[in-house]
Design an enzyme around this catalytic site. Structure first.
Site, short mmCIF file in Angstrom:
data_model
loop_
_atom_site.label_atom_id
_atom_site.label_comp_id
_atom_site.label_asym_id
_atom_site.label_seq_id
_atom_site.Cartn_x
_atom_site.Cartn_y
_atom_site.Cartn_z
N LYS A 67 0.87 -1.17 0.00
CA LYS A 67 0.00 0.00 0.00
C LYS A 67 0.91 1.23 0.00
O LYS A 67 1.75 1.37 0.89
CB LYS A 67 -0.89 -0.01 1.25
CG LYS A 67 -1.68 1.29 1.51
CD LYS A 67 -2.88 1.38 0.60
CE LYS A 67 -3.78 2.55 1.01
NZ LYS A 67 -4.54 2.29 2.25
N VAL A 68 0.76 2.09 -1.00
CA VAL A 68 1.61 3.27 -1.12
C VAL A 68 0.74 4.49 -1.40
O VAL A 68 -0.44 4.37 -1.72
CB VAL A 68 2.65 3.11 -2.26
CG1 VAL A 68 3.58 1.94 -1.99
CG2 VAL A 68 1.97 2.97 -3.62
N SER A 69 1.34 5.64 -1.30
CA SER A 69 0.66 6.87 -1.69
C SER A 69 0.60 6.98 -3.20
O SER A 69 1.56 6.62 -3.91
CB SER A 69 1.42 8.09 -1.14
OG SER A 69 1.51 8.05 0.26
N HIS A 93 -6.19 10.13 8.04
CA HIS A 93 -6.80 9.03 8.78
C HIS A 93 -7.86 9.53 9.76
O HIS A 93 -8.61 10.46 9.48
CB HIS A 93 -5.74 8.19 9.47
CG HIS A 93 -4.70 7.63 8.55
ND1 HIS A 93 -5.02 7.05 7.35
CD2 HIS A 93 -3.35 7.56 8.67
CE1 HIS A 93 -3.90 6.65 6.77
NE2 HIS A 93 -2.88 6.95 7.54
N THR A 127 0.41 11.30 -0.68
CA THR A 127 -0.58 12.01 -1.48
C THR A 127 -1.09 13.22 -0.71
O THR A 127 -1.40 14.25 -1.30
CB THR A 127 -1.75 11.10 -1.85
OG1 THR A 127 -1.25 9.84 -2.31
CG2 THR A 127 -2.61 11.72 -2.94
N ALA A 128 -1.21 13.08 0.61
CA ALA A 128 -1.65 14.21 1.43
C ALA A 128 -0.75 15.42 1.21
O ALA A 128 -1.23 16.55 1.02
CB ALA A 128 -1.66 13.81 2.90
#
Length: 286
Positions: A56-58, A154, A110-111
């Site tokens: 799981k990655v950005s 989150h 991504t944030a």
């Protein structure tokens, strides 16, 4: 694939919910995996170094890894009303962030990419120092005024009021206002060297794991709670309800368009390298 594959994702409720059935051997046709739980900043680095099979990655790290990894159409995080927030200790306008010290969960997330796109329009002169902190440490740092603002992700969306913080901006709202598209946050990728057929099996396993979690959510409840940073059951349920949606089961045309839009806009502003044609096409689930 005979030996277990390596899989890494965050300990956040949406990821432990999504991958529980797969990582606990509840999917008879799924490849066996050995799972590692790690913060997104860690998994982004692992992917850039090509260390693991499935991660799981950005979405913001994809341009750097698409030569080694293929995007899977299931298991990721993309949606509406679920964007990162910029928080401050006092109510201020965006211009107050000029030259300010900002805490972020990762500079490859991504944030942070969404934040940079927003700040380029909203913060004249740009922000000052950017410091990386584990996401659970960001709100205390803002509250204690060790930083001027924090970019949070989150379950912080549901809990920041407990720290008496103020929401300066919602990166998701800004993105949706600009594009009308859902917000791409986290992607699932698999090593291309495994071969197209095996990558397709992994895509199916991710999709089936999502569906299994929806069909019997009680099976993973204790596992999710054990690894959640926020142990309040209502917050965990809100978190899963927001970040696990129909895009998680199938990215689809709209989801893929949102990803293309994010990465194209970022490349046009010099924030990311351009994506080669066809490199982002997800491998369909077998």
């Amino acid at each position: 694939m005979t030996a277990p594959l390596s899989l890494a994702h965050s300990p956040c409720p949406n990821d432990t919910f999504v991958f529980h059935a797969w990582t606990h051997g509840l999917l008879p046709d799924a490849p066996e995996v050995e799972v590692t739980l790690a913060d997104i900043d860690v998994t982004n680095g692992q992917a850039r170094r090509g260390e693991l099979d499935v991660l799981k990655v950005s979405y913001g790290v994809l341009p750097h890894i698409l030569d080694q990894y293929a995007l899977l159409p299931a298991g990721g995080a993309l949606g509406r009303g679920c964007g990162p927030l910029v928080l401050t200790a006092d109510p201020v306008a965006p211009a107050a962030l000029a030259g300010a010290r900002i805490a972020v969960p990762s500079t490859t997330s991504t944030a942070y990419l969404l934040f940079r796109l927003w700040a380029a329009r909203a913060v004249p002169g740009g922000v000052g120092d950017v410091v990386v902190l584990p996401f659970e440490e960001i709100m205390p740092a803002v509250r204690d005024r060790r930083v001027d603002a924090g970019l949070v992700i989150h379950e912080a969306r549901f809990t920041y009021q407990r720290f008496a913080l103020h929401r300066l901006a919602d990166m998701g709202e800004e993105w949706e206002k600009q594009t009308g598209l859902p917000i791409p946050l986290g992607a699932i990728v698999a090593r291309r060297a495994l071969g197209d057929a095996n990558v397709a099996r992994l895509a199916r396993a991710a999709r089936d794991s999502v569906r299994a979690a929806w069909a019997a959510p009680g099976l993973c409840r204790s596992y999710v709670r054990r690894h959640a940073q926020e142990m309040d059951a209502d917050v965990i349920d809100q978190h899963i309800g927001l970040y696990v949606n129909h895009f998680t089961a199938d990215l689809g045309e709209e989801g893929l368009h949102a990803v293309h839009t994010l990465l194209t806009r970022s490349a046009e502003q010099g924030l990311l390298p351009a994506i080669p044609s066809g490199a982002l096409d997800p491998v369909p689930a077998a």
